[in-house]
Write a protein that holds these residues in place. Structure first.
Motif, PDB file in Angstrom:
ATOM      1  N   LEU A  93      -6.019   1.281   1.867  1.00 22.92           N
ATOM      2  CA  LEU A  93      -5.290   1.083   0.613  1.00 22.92           C
ATOM      3  C   LEU A  93      -3.825   0.722   0.854  1.00 22.92           C
ATOM      4  CD1 LEU A  93      -5.211   1.054  -2.444  1.00 22.92           C
ATOM      5  CD2 LEU A  93      -4.875   3.538  -2.392  1.00 22.92           C
ATOM      6  N   ASP A  94      -3.154   1.429   1.761  1.00 23.41           N
ATOM      7  CA  ASP A  94      -1.736   1.133   2.019  1.00 23.41           C
ATOM      8  C   ASP A  94      -1.560  -0.308   2.485  1.00 23.41           C
ATOM      9  OD1 ASP A  94      -1.401   3.794   1.377  1.00 23.41           O
ATOM     10  OD2 ASP A  94      -0.488   4.355   3.283  1.00 23.41           O
ATOM     11  N   LEU A  95      -2.446  -0.768   3.370  1.00 24.92           N
ATOM     12  CA  LEU A  95      -2.381  -2.141   3.867  1.00 24.92           C
ATOM     13  C   LEU A  95      -2.534  -3.131   2.717  1.00 24.92           C
ATOM     14  CD1 LEU A  95      -2.370  -4.174   6.252  1.00 24.92           C
ATOM     15  CD2 LEU A  95      -4.845  -3.842   6.380  1.00 24.92           C
ATOM     16  N   ARG A 114       7.415  -4.920   5.582  1.00 22.94           N
ATOM     17  CA  ARG A 114       6.909  -6.193   6.121  1.00 22.94           C
ATOM     18  C   ARG A 114       6.533  -6.042   7.591  1.00 22.94           C
ATOM     19  NH1 ARG A 114       7.514 -10.573   2.844  1.00 22.94           N
ATOM     20  NH2 ARG A 114       8.855 -10.263   1.049  1.00 22.94           N
ATOM     21  N   ASN A 115       7.350  -5.313   8.346  1.00 23.62           N
ATOM     22  CA  ASN A 115       7.038  -5.090   9.765  1.00 23.62           C
ATOM     23  C   ASN A 115       5.740  -4.316   9.920  1.00 23.62           C
ATOM     24  OD1 ASN A 115       9.355  -6.428  10.578  1.00 23.62           O
ATOM     25  ND2 ASN A 115      10.551  -4.552  10.758  1.00 23.62           N
ATOM     26  N   VAL A 116       5.588  -3.259   9.139  1.00 23.10           N
ATOM     27  CA  VAL A 116       4.357  -2.456   9.196  1.00 23.10           C
ATOM     28  C   VAL A 116       3.161  -3.306   8.766  1.00 23.10           C
ATOM     29  CG1 VAL A 116       3.146  -0.506   8.105  1.00 23.10           C
ATOM     30  CG2 VAL A 116       5.471  -0.221   8.973  1.00 23.10           C
ATOM     31  N   LEU A 117       3.338  -4.113   7.734  1.00 24.19           N
ATOM     32  CA  LEU A 117       2.257  -4.981   7.276  1.00 24.19           C
ATOM     33  C   LEU A 117       1.831  -5.936   8.385  1.00 24.19           C
ATOM     34  CD1 LEU A 117       0.351  -6.130   5.137  1.00 24.19           C
ATOM     35  CD2 LEU A 117       2.281  -7.518   4.300  1.00 24.19           C
ATOM     36  N   ASP A 118       2.771  -6.535   9.076  1.00 22.73           N
ATOM     37  CA  ASP A 118       2.437  -7.457  10.166  1.00 22.73           C
ATOM     38  C   ASP A 118       1.655  -6.742  11.265  1.00 22.73           C
ATOM     39  OD1 ASP A 118       3.738  -9.506   8.828  1.00 22.73           O
ATOM     40  OD2 ASP A 118       5.570  -9.376  10.043  1.00 22.73           O
ATOM     41  N   GLU A 119       2.116  -5.555  11.655  1.00 25.45           N
ATOM     42  CA  GLU A 119       1.433  -4.784  12.700  1.00 25.45           C
ATOM     43  C   GLU A 119       0.029  -4.383  12.262  1.00 25.45           C
ATOM     44  OE1 GLU A 119       3.889  -1.394  13.562  1.00 25.45           O
ATOM     45  OE2 GLU A 119       5.606  -2.641  14.122  1.00 25.45           O
ATOM     46  N   GLN A 120      -0.077  -3.842  11.061  1.00 24.86           N
ATOM     47  CA  GLN A 120      -1.377  -3.372  10.591  1.00 24.86           C
ATOM     48  C   GLN A 120      -2.336  -4.521  10.308  1.00 24.86           C
ATOM     49  OE1 GLN A 120      -0.905  -0.551   7.378  1.00 24.86           O
ATOM     50  NE2 GLN A 120      -0.024   0.991   8.731  1.00 24.86           N
ATOM     51  N   SER A 121      -1.822  -5.671   9.918  1.00 21.87           N
ATOM     52  CA  SER A 121      -2.682  -6.839   9.695  1.00 21.87           C
ATOM     53  C   SER A 121      -3.332  -7.264  11.006  1.00 21.87           C
ATOM     54  CB  SER A 121      -1.880  -8.005   9.114  1.00 21.87           C
ATOM     55  OG  SER A 121      -1.457  -7.712   7.814  1.00 21.87           O
ATOM     56  N   ALA A 122      -2.560  -7.260  12.081  1.00 28.68           N
ATOM     57  CA  ALA A 122      -3.110  -7.616  13.395  1.00 28.68           C
ATOM     58  C   ALA A 122      -4.158  -6.585  13.830  1.00 28.68           C
ATOM     59  CB  ALA A 122      -1.984  -7.714  14.424  1.00 28.68           C
ATOM     60  N   GLN A 123      -3.866  -5.307  13.599  1.00 27.38           N
ATOM     61  CA  GLN A 123      -4.830  -4.258  13.947  1.00 27.38           C
ATOM     62  C   GLN A 123      -6.106  -4.402  13.115  1.00 27.38           C
ATOM     63  OE1 GLN A 123      -2.602  -0.676  13.221  1.00 27.38           O
ATOM     64  NE2 GLN A 123      -1.427  -0.845  15.112  1.00 27.38           N
ATOM     65  N   LEU A 156      -1.940  -2.607  -0.509  1.00 29.87           N
ATOM     66  CA  LEU A 156      -0.768  -2.525  -1.389  1.00 29.87           C
ATOM     67  C   LEU A 156       0.406  -3.286  -0.795  1.00 29.87           C
ATOM     68  CD1 LEU A 156      -1.005   1.216  -2.491  1.00 29.87           C
ATOM     69  CD2 LEU A 156      -1.420  -0.811  -3.917  1.00 29.87           C
ATOM     70  N   LEU A 157       0.659  -3.103   0.493  1.00 33.07           N
ATOM     71  CA  LEU A 157       1.764  -3.833   1.128  1.00 33.07           C
ATOM     72  C   LEU A 157       1.525  -5.340   1.067  1.00 33.07           C
ATOM     73  CD1 LEU A 157       2.497  -1.585   4.238  1.00 33.07           C
ATOM     74  CD2 LEU A 157       3.964  -1.911   2.229  1.00 33.07           C
ATOM     75  N   ALA A 158       0.291  -5.764   1.277  1.00 34.10           N
ATOM     76  CA  ALA A 158      -0.011  -7.200   1.224  1.00 34.10           C
ATOM     77  C   ALA A 158       0.247  -7.766  -0.170  1.00 34.10           C
ATOM     78  CB  ALA A 158      -1.458  -7.439   1.647  1.00 34.10           C
ATOM     79  N   MET A 159      -0.129  -7.008  -1.199  1.00 33.65           N
ATOM     80  CA  MET A 159       0.112  -7.484  -2.564  1.00 33.65           C
ATOM     81  C   MET A 159       1.600  -7.485  -2.893  1.00 33.65           C
ATOM     82  SD  MET A 159      -3.109  -6.026  -4.779  1.00 33.65           S
ATOM     83  CE  MET A 159      -2.715  -4.326  -4.447  1.00 33.65           C
ATOM     84  N   LEU A 160       2.323  -6.481  -2.413  1.00 31.30           N
ATOM     85  CA  LEU A 160       3.766  -6.422  -2.681  1.00 31.30           C
ATOM     86  C   LEU A 160       4.520  -7.504  -1.912  1.00 31.30           C
ATOM     87  CD1 LEU A 160       4.324  -2.558  -2.762  1.00 31.30           C
ATOM     88  CD2 LEU A 160       4.214  -4.149  -4.705  1.00 31.30           C
ATOM     89  N   ARG A 161       3.938  -7.975  -0.816  1.00 34.55           N
ATOM     90  CA  ARG A 161       4.549  -9.100  -0.096  1.00 34.55           C
ATOM     91  C   ARG A 161       4.561 -10.335  -0.988  1.00 34.55           C
ATOM     92  NH1 ARG A 161       1.175 -10.759   4.799  1.00 34.55           N
ATOM     93  NH2 ARG A 161      -0.222 -11.188   3.062  1.00 34.55           N
ATOM     94  N   GLU A 162       3.512 -10.491  -1.802  1.00 34.28           N
ATOM     95  CA  GLU A 162       3.420 -11.637  -2.708  1.00 34.28           C
ATOM     96  C   GLU A 162       4.452 -11.552  -3.826  1.00 34.28           C
ATOM     97  OE1 GLU A 162      -0.505 -12.127  -4.281  1.00 34.28           O
ATOM     98  OE2 GLU A 162      -1.423 -11.906  -2.309  1.00 34.28           O
ATOM     99  N   ARG A 163       4.572 -10.343  -4.407  1.00 34.37           N
ATOM    100  CA  ARG A 163       5.525 -10.156  -5.511  1.00 34.37           C
ATOM    101  C   ARG A 163       5.614  -8.679  -5.850  1.00 34.37           C
ATOM    102  NH1 ARG A 163       0.830 -11.848  -8.387  1.00 34.37           N
ATOM    103  NH2 ARG A 163       0.282 -10.403 -10.047  1.00 34.37           N
ATOM    104  N   PRO A 164       6.756  -8.240  -6.392  1.00 35.85           N
ATOM    105  CA  PRO A 164       6.847  -6.858  -6.870  1.00 35.85           C
ATOM    106  C   PRO A 164       5.853  -6.655  -8.015  1.00 35.85           C
ATOM    107  CG  PRO A 164       9.023  -7.837  -6.673  1.00 35.85           C
ATOM    108  CD  PRO A 164       8.031  -8.949  -6.497  1.00 35.85           C
ATOM    109  N   ASP A 165       5.375  -5.439  -8.154  1.00 36.98           N
ATOM    110  CA  ASP A 165       4.414  -5.157  -9.217  1.00 36.98           C
ATOM    111  C   ASP A 165       4.451  -3.665  -9.536  1.00 36.98           C
ATOM    112  OD1 ASP A 165       2.458  -5.681 -11.113  1.00 36.98           O
ATOM    113  OD2 ASP A 165       1.065  -6.597  -9.692  1.00 36.98           O
ATOM    114  N   TYR A 166       3.864  -3.299 -10.662  1.00 35.56           N
ATOM    115  CA  TYR A 166       3.789  -1.897 -11.085  1.00 35.56           C
ATOM    116  C   TYR A 166       2.372  -1.389 -10.842  1.00 35.56           C
ATOM    117  CZ  TYR A 166       1.846  -3.886 -15.392  1.00 35.56           C
ATOM    118  OH  TYR A 166       1.079  -4.568 -16.296  1.00 35.56           O
ATOM    119  N   GLY A 167       2.192  -0.085 -10.930  1.00 33.00           N
ATOM    120  CA  GLY A 167       0.931   0.540 -10.571  1.00 33.00           C
ATOM    121  C   GLY A 167      -0.300  -0.067 -11.219  1.00 33.00           C
ATOM    122  N   TYR A 168      -0.291  -0.183 -12.537  1.00 34.27           N
ATOM    123  CA  TYR A 168      -1.471  -0.703 -13.223  1.00 34.27           C
ATOM    124  C   TYR A 168      -1.740  -2.149 -12.822  1.00 34.27           C
ATOM    125  CZ  TYR A 168      -4.780  -1.891 -16.901  1.00 34.27           C
ATOM    126  OH  TYR A 168      -5.891  -2.311 -17.591  1.00 34.27           O
ATOM    127  N   GLY A 169      -0.676  -2.936 -12.657  1.00 34.93           N
ATOM    128  CA  GLY A 169      -0.839  -4.324 -12.218  1.00 34.93           C
ATOM    129  C   GLY A 169      -1.475  -4.399 -10.830  1.00 34.93           C
TER     130      GLY A 169
END
Length: 110
Positions: free
Chosen positions: A11-13, A82-91, A15-28
């Motif tokens: 889930l965290d991965l 963004r750094n964590v997203l890049d690392e976790q995306s590779a993993q 969420l970070l990927a979606m937030l990379r695209e644009r800021p958003d709120y919980g329901y969105g």
């Protein structure tokens, strides 16, 4: 329905990927997860995950007015996020490739 341990594992991965695209709120974010076919994430799972990202410095919240109702708490990814997203995306890619290899049918040779 997605098994709970699986959902909590990625889930965290997501969420970070979606937030990379644009800021958003919980329901969105919940709607975007459902639309992507990932899962219908209940608020009791989603909001603690967003709080965790905030506490880890991976996402930062801000309040913005809503066109329909009370103001909303939007989340935006941070440089650390963004750094964590890049690392976790590779993993994730390595993990997914390994699972795909294990699940692939064995071709019979004759």
């Amino acid at each position: 329905m997605m098994p709970k341990p699986w959902l909590h594992g990625f889930l965290d991965l997501c969420l970070l990927a979606m937030l990379r695209e644009r800021p958003d709120y919980g329901y969105g974010l919940a709607q975007r997860l459902a639309t992507a076919g990932v899962a219908d994430v209940p608020g009791g799972t989603l909001y603690p995950a967003l709080l965790r990202l905030e506490e880890q410095g991976l996402a930062v919240p801000s309040w913005a007015p809503s066109e329909s109702g009370p103001r909303r708490k939007y989340y935006e990814i941070t440089p650390a996020g963004r750094n964590v997203l890049d690392e976790q995306s590779a993993q994730w890619t390595r993990f997914r490739d390994g699972v795909d290899t294990l699940l692939a049918p064995i071709e019979e040779t004759r």
